[in-house]
Scaffold this motif. Sequence first.
Motif, PDB file in Angstrom:
ATOM      1  N   CYS A  32      26.344  78.146  17.421  1.00 46.67           N
ATOM      2  CA  CYS A  32      25.321  78.505  16.430  1.00 46.67           C
ATOM      3  C   CYS A  32      23.920  78.516  17.007  1.00 46.67           C
ATOM      4  CB  CYS A  32      25.358  77.534  15.248  1.00 46.67           C
ATOM      5  SG  CYS A  32      26.854  77.648  14.275  1.00 46.67           S
ATOM      6  N   LEU A  33      23.523  77.406  17.630  1.00 44.19           N
ATOM      7  CA  LEU A  33      22.125  77.244  18.034  1.00 44.19           C
ATOM      8  C   LEU A  33      21.639  78.338  18.968  1.00 44.19           C
ATOM      9  CD1 LEU A  33      21.820  73.395  18.504  1.00 44.19           C
ATOM     10  CD2 LEU A  33      20.851  74.788  16.690  1.00 44.19           C
ATOM     11  N   GLN A  34      22.508  78.879  19.805  1.00 41.74           N
ATOM     12  CA  GLN A  34      22.049  79.905  20.742  1.00 41.74           C
ATOM     13  C   GLN A  34      21.770  81.236  20.046  1.00 41.74           C
ATOM     14  OE1 GLN A  34      25.254  78.539  21.327  1.00 41.74           O
ATOM     15  NE2 GLN A  34      26.686  80.204  21.632  1.00 41.74           N
ATOM     16  N   HIS A  35      22.128  81.360  18.784  1.00 45.43           N
ATOM     17  CA  HIS A  35      21.907  82.617  18.068  1.00 45.43           C
ATOM     18  C   HIS A  35      20.741  82.561  17.088  1.00 45.43           C
ATOM     19  CE1 HIS A  35      25.347  84.375  19.946  1.00 45.43           C
ATOM     20  NE2 HIS A  35      26.105  83.378  19.553  1.00 45.43           N
ATOM     21  N   PHE A  36      20.030  81.439  17.017  1.00 43.28           N
ATOM     22  CA  PHE A  36      18.846  81.363  16.168  1.00 43.28           C
ATOM     23  C   PHE A  36      17.722  82.165  16.816  1.00 43.28           C
ATOM     24  CE2 PHE A  36      20.422  77.091  14.383  1.00 43.28           C
ATOM     25  CZ  PHE A  36      21.123  77.738  13.390  1.00 43.28           C
ATOM     26  N   CYS A  58      28.272  60.359  13.858  1.00 41.35           N
ATOM     27  CA  CYS A  58      28.564  60.866  15.193  1.00 41.35           C
ATOM     28  C   CYS A  58      28.320  62.369  15.205  1.00 41.35           C
ATOM     29  CB  CYS A  58      30.008  60.548  15.594  1.00 41.35           C
ATOM     30  SG  CYS A  58      31.236  61.271  14.507  1.00 41.35           S
ATOM     31  N   GLY A  59      28.161  62.935  16.391  1.00 44.16           N
ATOM     32  CA  GLY A  59      27.887  64.351  16.452  1.00 44.16           C
ATOM     33  C   GLY A  59      28.425  65.028  17.690  1.00 44.16           C
ATOM     34  N   LEU A  60      28.651  66.327  17.545  1.00 38.46           N
ATOM     35  CA  LEU A  60      29.088  67.181  18.649  1.00 38.46           C
ATOM     36  C   LEU A  60      28.445  68.547  18.443  1.00 38.46           C
ATOM     37  CD1 LEU A  60      31.019  67.541  21.122  1.00 38.46           C
ATOM     38  CD2 LEU A  60      32.673  68.454  19.483  1.00 38.46           C
ATOM     39  N   ILE A  61      27.649  68.973  19.400  1.00 38.16           N
ATOM     40  CA  ILE A  61      27.035  70.297  19.347  1.00 38.16           C
ATOM     41  C   ILE A  61      27.363  71.029  20.638  1.00 38.16           C
ATOM     42  CG2 ILE A  61      24.867  71.591  19.367  1.00 38.16           C
ATOM     43  CD1 ILE A  61      23.682  69.556  17.476  1.00 38.16           C
ATOM     44  N   GLN A  62      27.802  72.265  20.487  1.00 42.05           N
ATOM     45  CA  GLN A  62      28.082  73.136  21.629  1.00 42.05           C
ATOM     46  C   GLN A  62      27.046  74.244  21.623  1.00 42.05           C
ATOM     47  OE1 GLN A  62      29.786  76.486  20.926  1.00 42.05           O
ATOM     48  NE2 GLN A  62      29.084  76.958  22.970  1.00 42.05           N
ATOM     49  N   THR A  63      26.481  74.530  22.775  1.00 37.63           N
ATOM     50  CA  THR A  63      25.545  75.637  22.904  1.00 37.63           C
ATOM     51  C   THR A  63      25.629  76.235  24.306  1.00 37.63           C
ATOM     52  OG1 THR A  63      23.267  76.344  22.470  1.00 37.63           O
ATOM     53  CG2 THR A  63      23.553  74.223  23.585  1.00 37.63           C
ATOM     54  N   ARG A  64      25.086  77.408  24.464  1.00 41.03           N
ATOM     55  CA  ARG A  64      25.044  78.048  25.779  1.00 41.03           C
ATOM     56  C   ARG A  64      24.000  77.331  26.626  1.00 41.03           C
ATOM     57  NH1 ARG A  64      27.406  82.223  27.740  1.00 41.03           N
ATOM     58  NH2 ARG A  64      28.198  82.923  25.741  1.00 41.03           N
ATOM     59  N   TYR A  65      24.258  77.212  27.917  1.00 39.67           N
ATOM     60  CA  TYR A  65      23.316  76.529  28.794  1.00 39.67           C
ATOM     61  C   TYR A  65      23.062  77.339  30.061  1.00 39.67           C
ATOM     62  CZ  TYR A  65      26.746  75.147  32.327  1.00 39.67           C
ATOM     63  OH  TYR A  65      27.677  75.160  33.322  1.00 39.67           O
ATOM     64  N   TYR A  66      21.997  76.964  30.743  1.00 32.98           N
ATOM     65  CA  TYR A  66      21.729  77.454  32.090  1.00 32.98           C
ATOM     66  C   TYR A  66      20.969  76.374  32.831  1.00 32.98           C
ATOM     67  CZ  TYR A  66      16.735  78.258  31.326  1.00 32.98           C
ATOM     68  OH  TYR A  66      15.402  78.092  31.093  1.00 32.98           O
ATOM     69  N   ASN A  67      21.022  76.427  34.128  1.00 32.38           N
ATOM     70  CA  ASN A  67      20.230  75.562  34.992  1.00 32.38           C
ATOM     71  C   ASN A  67      19.669  76.417  36.108  1.00 32.38           C
ATOM     72  OD1 ASN A  67      20.442  72.955  33.801  1.00 32.38           O
ATOM     73  ND2 ASN A  67      22.563  72.878  34.471  1.00 32.38           N
ATOM     74  N   ALA A  68      18.478  76.077  36.550  1.00 33.73           N
ATOM     75  CA  ALA A  68      17.839  76.848  37.615  1.00 33.73           C
ATOM     76  C   ALA A  68      18.765  76.924  38.832  1.00 33.73           C
ATOM     77  CB  ALA A  68      16.512  76.201  38.002  1.00 33.73           C
ATOM     78  N   GLN A  83      21.617  94.540  21.187  1.00 31.78           N
ATOM     79  CA  GLN A  83      21.376  95.605  20.218  1.00 31.78           C
ATOM     80  C   GLN A  83      22.473  95.688  19.171  1.00 31.78           C
ATOM     81  OE1 GLN A  83      20.960  99.068  22.658  1.00 31.78           O
ATOM     82  NE2 GLN A  83      19.010  98.404  23.509  1.00 31.78           N
ATOM     83  N   ARG A  84      23.713  95.422  19.546  1.00 28.30           N
ATOM     84  CA  ARG A  84      24.833  95.597  18.624  1.00 28.30           C
ATOM     85  C   ARG A  84      25.280  94.313  17.961  1.00 28.30           C
ATOM     86  NH1 ARG A  84      27.309  99.056  22.913  1.00 28.30           N
ATOM     87  NH2 ARG A  84      28.333  97.155  23.497  1.00 28.30           N
ATOM     88  N   ALA A  85      24.958  93.190  18.537  1.00 21.57           N
ATOM     89  CA  ALA A  85      25.488  91.933  17.997  1.00 21.57           C
ATOM     90  C   ALA A  85      24.337  91.008  17.602  1.00 21.57           C
ATOM     91  CB  ALA A  85      26.410  91.274  19.030  1.00 21.57           C
ATOM     92  N   ALA A  86      24.300  89.863  18.214  1.00 16.19           N
ATOM     93  CA  ALA A  86      23.315  88.850  17.844  1.00 16.19           C
ATOM     94  C   ALA A  86      22.462  88.486  19.043  1.00 16.19           C
ATOM     95  CB  ALA A  86      24.048  87.608  17.338  1.00 16.19           C
ATOM     96  N   ARG A  87      21.367  87.831  18.760  1.00 15.59           N
ATOM     97  CA  ARG A  87      20.571  87.265  19.848  1.00 15.59           C
ATOM     98  C   ARG A  87      21.365  86.165  20.512  1.00 15.59           C
ATOM     99  NH1 ARG A  87      15.704  86.864  15.875  1.00 15.59           N
ATOM    100  NH2 ARG A  87      14.592  88.746  16.422  1.00 15.59           N
ATOM    101  N   SER A  88      21.026  85.913  21.748  1.00 16.64           N
ATOM    102  CA  SER A  88      21.660  84.791  22.432  1.00 16.64           C
ATOM    103  C   SER A  88      20.642  84.142  23.352  1.00 16.64           C
ATOM    104  CB  SER A  88      22.874  85.257  23.238  1.00 16.64           C
ATOM    105  OG  SER A  88      23.538  84.160  23.799  1.00 16.64           O
ATOM    106  N   HIS A  89      20.426  82.869  23.148  1.00 16.88           N
ATOM    107  CA  HIS A  89      19.511  82.081  23.963  1.00 16.88           C
ATOM    108  C   HIS A  89      20.301  80.993  24.656  1.00 16.88           C
ATOM    109  CE1 HIS A  89      16.097  83.935  21.951  1.00 16.88           C
ATOM    110  NE2 HIS A  89      16.713  83.716  20.816  1.00 16.88           N
ATOM    111  N   ALA A  90      19.830  80.582  25.787  1.00 20.91           N
ATOM    112  CA  ALA A  90      20.453  79.472  26.501  1.00 20.91           C
ATOM    113  C   ALA A  90      19.438  78.346  26.634  1.00 20.91           C
ATOM    114  CB  ALA A  90      20.927  79.930  27.881  1.00 20.91           C
ATOM    115  N   TRP A  91      19.937  77.131  26.730  1.00 15.82           N
ATOM    116  CA  TRP A  91      19.106  75.942  26.898  1.00 15.82           C
ATOM    117  C   TRP A  91      19.372  75.356  28.272  1.00 15.82           C
ATOM    118  CZ3 TRP A  91      16.269  73.308  22.953  1.00 15.82           C
ATOM    119  CH2 TRP A  91      16.371  73.872  21.681  1.00 15.82           C
TER     120      TRP A  91
END
Length: 125
Positions: A32-36, A58-68, A83-91
């Motif tokens: 979810c979070l990567q599409h906000f 308790c909690g569990l969150i999955q998101t897209r990531y990157y590292n330098a 353009q056709r789907a959703a935005r995608s951001h990485a943390w």
Amino acid sequence: GSTGGATGGGGVTSLLAALPDASFGAVISTSCLQHFPDRAYAMGVLCELRRLAAPGACGLIQTRYYNAGDGYDPEDLPSAYGQRAARSHAWRVDAFWKALDAVGFKPLSVELEPWRQYAWYRFDG
């Protein structure tokens, strides 16, 4: 329609605002979070999730990531996808860990799936 903003105008945070404080024993979010729309919106949602988490939740969150240096540039996503789907951001892994801490969660662990660029963060409320 508009997704609204983190501080008003509708959207996810407006829906969450209607729920009572400390009303959930678990926080789970996947893909979810990567599409906000942006980080500020995601941080607003994290703040609302923290408000909703009961003491000891308790909690569990999955998101897209990157590292330098890992060969993945979050700003260089295929344009057709955007353009056709959703935005995608990485943390960055450390940045999301700090974001969890900043809103009041206690990060416990992170598990990475390098082949899909997903990170799973486990935390307590």
